[in-house]
Write an enzyme that holds these catalytic residues in place. Structure first.
Site, short mmCIF file in Angstrom:
data_model
loop_
_atom_site.label_atom_id
_atom_site.label_comp_id
_atom_site.label_asym_id
_atom_site.label_seq_id
_atom_site.Cartn_x
_atom_site.Cartn_y
_atom_site.Cartn_z
N HIS A 517 -84.83 -28.64 65.56
CA HIS A 517 -85.31 -28.36 65.95
C HIS A 517 -84.84 -26.98 65.37
O HIS A 517 -84.34 -26.02 66.90
CB HIS A 517 -85.21 -28.11 67.46
CG HIS A 517 -85.95 -29.54 67.38
ND1 HIS A 517 -85.48 -31.03 68.78
CD2 HIS A 517 -86.52 -30.44 66.78
CE1 HIS A 517 -86.01 -32.16 68.25
NE2 HIS A 517 -86.35 -31.89 66.94
C1 LIG Z 1 -85.74 -36.20 61.61
C2 LIG Z 1 -86.68 -35.18 62.31
C3 LIG Z 1 -87.29 -35.39 63.69
C4 LIG Z 1 -87.94 -35.21 64.82
N1 LIG Z 1 -88.31 -35.78 65.81
C5 LIG Z 1 -88.81 -35.31 66.66
C6 LIG Z 1 -89.30 -35.73 68.49
O1 LIG Z 1 -89.20 -36.55 68.21
N2 LIG Z 1 -90.01 -34.38 68.52
C7 LIG Z 1 -90.44 -33.54 68.57
O2 LIG Z 1 -90.70 -32.83 69.18
N3 LIG Z 1 -90.34 -33.06 67.05
C8 LIG Z 1 -89.15 -33.43 65.91
N4 LIG Z 1 -89.45 -33.43 65.30
C9 LIG Z 1 -89.97 -31.77 64.96
C10 LIG Z 1 -91.50 -31.83 63.87
O3 LIG Z 1 -91.58 -32.33 63.19
C11 LIG Z 1 -91.48 -30.08 64.16
O4 LIG Z 1 -91.73 -30.03 65.39
C12 LIG Z 1 -92.90 -29.92 63.30
O5 LIG Z 1 -93.26 -31.20 62.34
C13 LIG Z 1 -93.14 -28.91 62.71
O6 LIG Z 1 -94.97 -28.45 61.92
P1 LIG Z 1 -95.63 -27.64 61.28
O7 LIG Z 1 -96.34 -28.06 60.82
O8 LIG Z 1 -94.98 -26.60 62.04
O9 LIG Z 1 -94.33 -27.85 60.39
P2 LIG Z 1 -93.96 -29.37 59.17
O10 LIG Z 1 -94.02 -30.52 59.34
O11 LIG Z 1 -92.67 -29.08 59.03
O12 LIG Z 1 -94.98 -28.71 58.03
C14 LIG Z 1 -94.69 -28.20 57.19
C15 LIG Z 1 -95.05 -27.90 56.15
O13 LIG Z 1 -95.43 -26.98 55.01
C16 LIG Z 1 -94.96 -27.20 54.11
N5 LIG Z 1 -94.32 -26.13 53.40
C17 LIG Z 1 -93.54 -25.39 53.64
N6 LIG Z 1 -93.27 -24.08 52.86
C18 LIG Z 1 -94.59 -23.67 51.84
C19 LIG Z 1 -94.92 -23.43 51.31
N7 LIG Z 1 -94.43 -22.23 50.44
N8 LIG Z 1 -95.82 -22.91 50.29
C20 LIG Z 1 -97.33 -24.28 50.31
N9 LIG Z 1 -96.64 -25.23 51.81
C21 LIG Z 1 -95.00 -25.19 52.45
C22 LIG Z 1 -94.57 -28.37 53.67
O14 LIG Z 1 -93.86 -28.53 52.85
C23 LIG Z 1 -94.47 -29.07 55.28
O15 LIG Z 1 -95.33 -29.84 54.77
C24 LIG Z 1 -88.45 -33.67 64.13
C25 LIG Z 1 -87.78 -33.25 62.46
C26 LIG Z 1 -87.70 -34.13 62.18
C27 LIG Z 1 -87.16 -33.03 60.74
#
Ligand SMILES: Cc1cc2nc3c(=O)[nH]c(=O)nc-3n(C[C@H](O)[C@H](O)[C@H](O)COP(=O)(O)OP(=O)(O)OC[C@H]3O[C@@H](n4cnc5c(N)ncnc54)[C@H](O)[C@@H]3O)c2cc1C
Ligand code: SF4
Length: 590
Positions: A517
């Site tokens: 987080h």
């Molecule tokens: C083990 C774990 C447990 C969690 N449990 C919870 C929970 O219970 N409740 C909760 O609220 N949140 C939880 N989270 C947090 C939650 O997963 C994130 O808040 C959420 O996934 C964020 O979404 P996002 O789209 O911002 O990023 P992400 O889901 O990380 O997606 C970003 C994507 O961008 C891609 N990317 C990165 N850099 C580049 C680049 N330069 N070019 C192209 N692609 C790129 C990555 O590969 C990834 O697929 C948890 C996280 C983890 C790791």
């Protein structure tokens, strides 16, 4: 010379929760949308199929779904005077990689923020006076209110199919829910998950102390469900392989199960995997983006022209991409100027393990969000002036998995190897439960993100550098929670009790898992001097760049971030659909 692709209306960088949402919203608008994802393609079938997915060594220990540090990492130091070194082995946080991002392997704890958390600086100053704030604490208001976001929280609840019990519907307190939450316009779409023994014990102990226990809001479906996009979830079977794994059962809400299946039906949406974006390209006047540059699976550099660029690459990756692209002014903590990288914050956790010789918990029956929780120590419940810190935490008793490699807690003093360890493992497997605290983390002038001057990635580009350490304010908060957890644990009268809370003076350690987080660095706000994005998550400097995810948070919540991350993505999408497309330009005049 970079190859050039055909222009699109919108390019989405990353394909996790945020850009799945944005993709759906802008594809519905009829725009030509392309997502570029650095990792591989993934879906429930065939990637998460049983028995492949229930392999603890491959997924739980060796992190098959997470990014490999050799491919993408950051450097870390505690203070401005140290040289940062690379985070080479995943521990403290586990960033996602591939279609679905971290939303594939998350747990599904699904909290809304407290209304006060979105205007934290104002709340603290109005309630306790300006002098309560430590000198170097840089907490801010988001610039958007709980009331403005409520329709988006409500819709995202429905997209996820959250299982839970409301505590406050339109201001009316509901029995069995969280009486301290902000007003909701609707009950949760699904009833709470079934209870396990740890839930019952914790509920009893909490009630005995006058607290208000309720089931954790969960994105593991308690019943069969169809969401507003027509995506179907099956009831969670408590398989015990949830966090760090893809769901075999179409039960855990993920970008795949909740959105992407429907989004892929839109002919004006496309995605490419194995495409790592290294730069947002700017026009000569630096006020608009003209597209992005990425490295494809063959190592070739490609230019993708686009009219709108949406960056959704996870918290700190967003910050690195802005810095590499020259968008906004990099933050300097010494002169306190610039904004990009400012206000990085993390989260403050603690926990207790309770051992009972005569109780059997069957821990292999678990779900990512199977838990009972109390919110009596929320940010809006604590007298900061009296307690001497700013912050708050929720407490929970969770039973998420009983996998033997990572989930074999033993009482203090048990041997760590050999015959003695085997005997202790036999005696105590299944005889323990946990109570943990999940707390806020404030932002500070010297906790920030910047480009590293020494270390580069495989493309020769600087890694991102994290400068971060725990501060006394937040350590005091966790010590306060330690007393609360200790009292609850003692009320349950365990045979052995193991407490694990950070003491005053503890330094940040990247090795043990804490939470993924991470927040801040590209924060939203009302003043371009102290924020990177305006209230719509639009760059103050380059108006056709929107940056989604927890990088927008000016400090961390006491809760898990994804509900706010998702609601803010819907909020930005609405602004693009209803305002930006009609009049491209800054949506807020500074
Ligand atoms: C083990 C774990 C447990 C969690 N449990 C919870 C929970 O219970 N409740 C909760 O609220 N949140 C939880 N989270 C947090 C939650 O997963 C994130 O808040 C959420 O996934 C964020 O979404 P996002 O789209 O911002 O990023 P992400 O889901 O990380 O997606 C970003 C994507 O961008 C891609 N990317 C990165 N850099 C580049 C680049 N330069 N070019 C192209 N692609 C790129 C990555 O590969 C990834 O697929 C948890 C996280 C983890 C790791
Ligand atoms: S515990 Fe439930 S939601 Fe989690 S992976 Fe298993 S079936 Fe899916």
């Amino acid at each position: 010379m970079a190859q050039q692709q055909k222009a699109v209306d919108v390019v989405l960088v990353g394909l996790g929760w945020t850009n799945a949402i944005m993709g759906m919203e802008l594809a519905q608008e009829g725009l030509n949308v392309l997502a570029l994802e650095r990792g591989e393609d993934r879906d429930t079938v065939p990637d998460f199929a049983y028995p492949k997915m229930a392999d603890e060594l491959t997924y739980g220990v060796r992190y098959k779904l997470m990014v490999k540090p050799a491919k993408s990492t950051i450097t870390v130091r505690h203070s401005l005077t140290e040289t940062a070194v690379p985070y080479r082995h995943l521990g403290s946080f586990l960033p996602g990689d591939g279609v679905g991002g971290a939303g594939t392997h998350w747990n599904g704890h699904t909290w809304r923020p407290m209304p006060e958390e979105l205007r934290l600086r104002s709340y603290v100053e109005e309630t306790f006076g300006k002098n309560i704030m430590p000198m170097d604490m840089t907490i801010q208001d988001y610039g958007v209110s709980y009331e403005e976001l409520e329709p988006h929280f409500d819709f995202f609840d429905k997209v996820l199919g959250v299982s839970g019990k409301a505590g406050n519907i339109n201001g009316k307190i509901q029995a069995g829910g969280n009486p301290f939450e902000g007003p909701r316009s609707n009950e949760y779409p699904l009833p709470p998950l079934k209870r396990t023994l740890n839930d019952d014990l914790f509920t009893e102990a909490a009630k005995a102390q006058g607290l208000h226990p309720f089931p954790l809001p969960s994105s593991n479906a308690s019943e069969a469900y169809t969401n507003p996009y027509g995506m179907q979830l099956g009831p969670c079977n408590f398989c015990g392989f949830c966090e760090r794994y893809g769901c075999i059962n179409y039960s855990k809400a993920s970008p795949q199960t909740s959105i992407l299946g429907a989004l892929k039906q839109h002919k004006n949406f496309a995605y490419r995997t194995g495409c790592e974006v290294i730069k947002v390209n700017l026009a000569d006047d630096k006020k608009t983006a003209i597209g992005v540059t990425y490295i494809d699976g063959n190592g070739e550099e490609v230019f993708q022209p686009a009219k709108i660029v949406v960056v959704g690459t996870f918290a700190y990756n967003n910050v690195r991409l802005l810095l590499l692209s020259g968008i906004g002014q990099p933050y300097d903590p010494v002169s306190n100027t610039g904004t990009v990288g400012r206000n990085y914050a993390y989260q403050m956790m603690g926990g207790a393990t309770l051992f009972f010789k005569d109780k059997v918990f069957n821990p292999f029956i678990g779900a990512g969000s199977n838990a009972t929780t109390v919110d009596d120590f929320a940010i809006n419940q604590i007298d900061f002036a009296k307690e001497g810190f700013i912050g708050g935490s929720y407490l929970l008793a969770a039973q998420t998995n009983g996998q033997p490699i990572r989930n074999l807690p033993l009482p203090q003093g048990s041997p760590s190897w050999g015959t003695g360890w085997k005997k202790a493992a036999k005696d105590y497997y299944g005889h323990s439960m946990t109570i943990s605290s999940h707390g806020s983390n404030m932002s500070y002038r010297d906790c920030y993100l910047s480009l590293d001057p020494n270390y580069k990635d495989n493309h020769g580009l600087p890694l991102l550098r994290l400068t971060f350490d725990w501060k006394e304010n937040d350590l005091r908060m966790t010590q306060f929670m330690k007393n609360k957890v200790g009292a609850l644990a003692k009320g349950l009268n365990p045979d052995f009790l193991k407490m694990s809370f950070k003491d005053i003076g503890t330094h940040y350690d990247v090795r043990p898992y804490q939470s993924t987080h991470n927040v801040g660095g590209a924060i939203m706000g009302t003043d371009p001097k102290t924020s990177v994005l305006n209230r719509y998550q639009q760059s103050w400097d380059v108006h056709n760049v929107f940056v989604l995810g927890s990088s927008s948070f000016p400090q961390n919540l006491q809760y898990n971030p994804t509900m706010l991350v998702g609601a803010l993505a819907y909020w930005s999408a609405k602004a693009i659909r209803e305002q930006y497309l009609k009049h491209p330009g800054p949506l807020v005049q500074a």
